[in-house]
Scaffold this active site. Structure first.
Site, short mmCIF file in Angstrom:
data_model
loop_
_atom_site.label_atom_id
_atom_site.label_comp_id
_atom_site.label_asym_id
_atom_site.label_seq_id
_atom_site.Cartn_x
_atom_site.Cartn_y
_atom_site.Cartn_z
N CYS A 2 -0.19 -7.14 -1.65
CA CYS A 2 0.19 -5.61 -1.69
C CYS A 2 0.78 -5.17 -3.07
O CYS A 2 1.95 -5.74 -3.12
CB CYS A 2 1.21 -5.41 -0.43
SG CYS A 2 1.77 -3.58 -0.30
N GLU A 105 -5.25 -0.62 -1.56
CA GLU A 105 -5.91 -1.80 -1.96
C GLU A 105 -7.38 -1.44 -2.54
O GLU A 105 -7.63 -0.16 -2.37
CB GLU A 105 -6.28 -2.56 -0.67
CG GLU A 105 -6.41 -4.12 -0.80
CD GLU A 105 -5.72 -4.67 -1.64
OE1 GLU A 105 -5.86 -4.74 -2.64
OE2 GLU A 105 -4.50 -5.20 -1.15
#
Length: 219
Positions: A2, A105
């Site tokens: 992340c 992402e």
């Protein structure tokens, strides 16, 4: 992993949601492009209560002589966090939560261009990332720092990336924060596949300087 996220909840709403006392120096919100090494909102437990405070996203082990003395540790792998020298003490003693509205992402197209995706809870509720924190100081320079705990992605998320942050449900917050004894290790797993949904967003979020609500608009 992340490496970028968004947070839109006002501090008073975060404090109410997590039953935490807010500090006076919290970062500005909304922020649709939260980047590593910046100050972020974190909930930790201590002194008999929960605290909503600001921490540097980028964990600094105590042996770093400067903030850039080693790798930038924005994530801690759930599979090895209890054994890695950088994280093992924090995993036992200094766990925290990081609130977010969603995270980003990337995949790549046939030409190798990075294509961003925005991931958020399917029920519209805020996310709570599992995280660990560490105080670091050298001379007059001092930071309270943190890293997001990640794990292997569930089948649905694996379409985008093989890793994902550990996302905790409200019923698990107290255990992760150390308020309900031992057993936090059992929480370091991928969220159920129905918890998250995702969609493509504009590539302008690829820049860490990008700002604005349109960063999370679907395309």
């Amino acid at each position: 992993m992340c490496g970028r996220f968004a947070v839109t909840l006002p501090p008073d709403a975060m404090a109410q949601l997590f039953a935490a006392t807010p500090a006076n120096d919290l970062p500005d919100v909304p922020n649709y492009n939260v980047c590593p090494t910046t100050q972020i909102h974190v909930i930790r437990a201590g002194e008999g209560q929960r605290h909503l405070q600001s921490m540097r996203w980028g964990f600094l082990p105590h042996w770093y002589k400067t903030p850039t003395d080693g790798p930038l540790l924005i994530n801690a792998r759930a599979e090895t966090i209890a054994e890695k020298p950088a994280f093992r003490a924090a995993c036992r003693e200094r766990r925290c939560l990081i609130p977010a509205t969603g995270f980003y992402e990337w995949t790549k197209d046939g030409e190798g261009k990075r294509l961003p995706w925005y991931i958020h809870r399917s029920d519209g509720a805020p996310l709570a990332f599992a995280a660990v924190w560490q105080d670091w100081a050298r001379g007059e320079e001092a930071f309270r720092t943190c890293a997001i705990v990640t794990t292997g992605a569930n089948d649905r998320m694996r379409q985008i990336h093989h890793r994902m942050p550990v996302i905790l449900e409200p019923r698990d917050w107290a255990l992760w924060l150390g308020e309900e004894g031992k057993g936090a290790a059992t929480l370091m797993r991928a969220a159920n596949e129905d918890v998250l949904e995702f969609y493509r967003v504009d590539p302008k979020v690829n820049s860490n300087r990008a700002r604005g609500e349109d960063l999370i608009a679907p395309i």
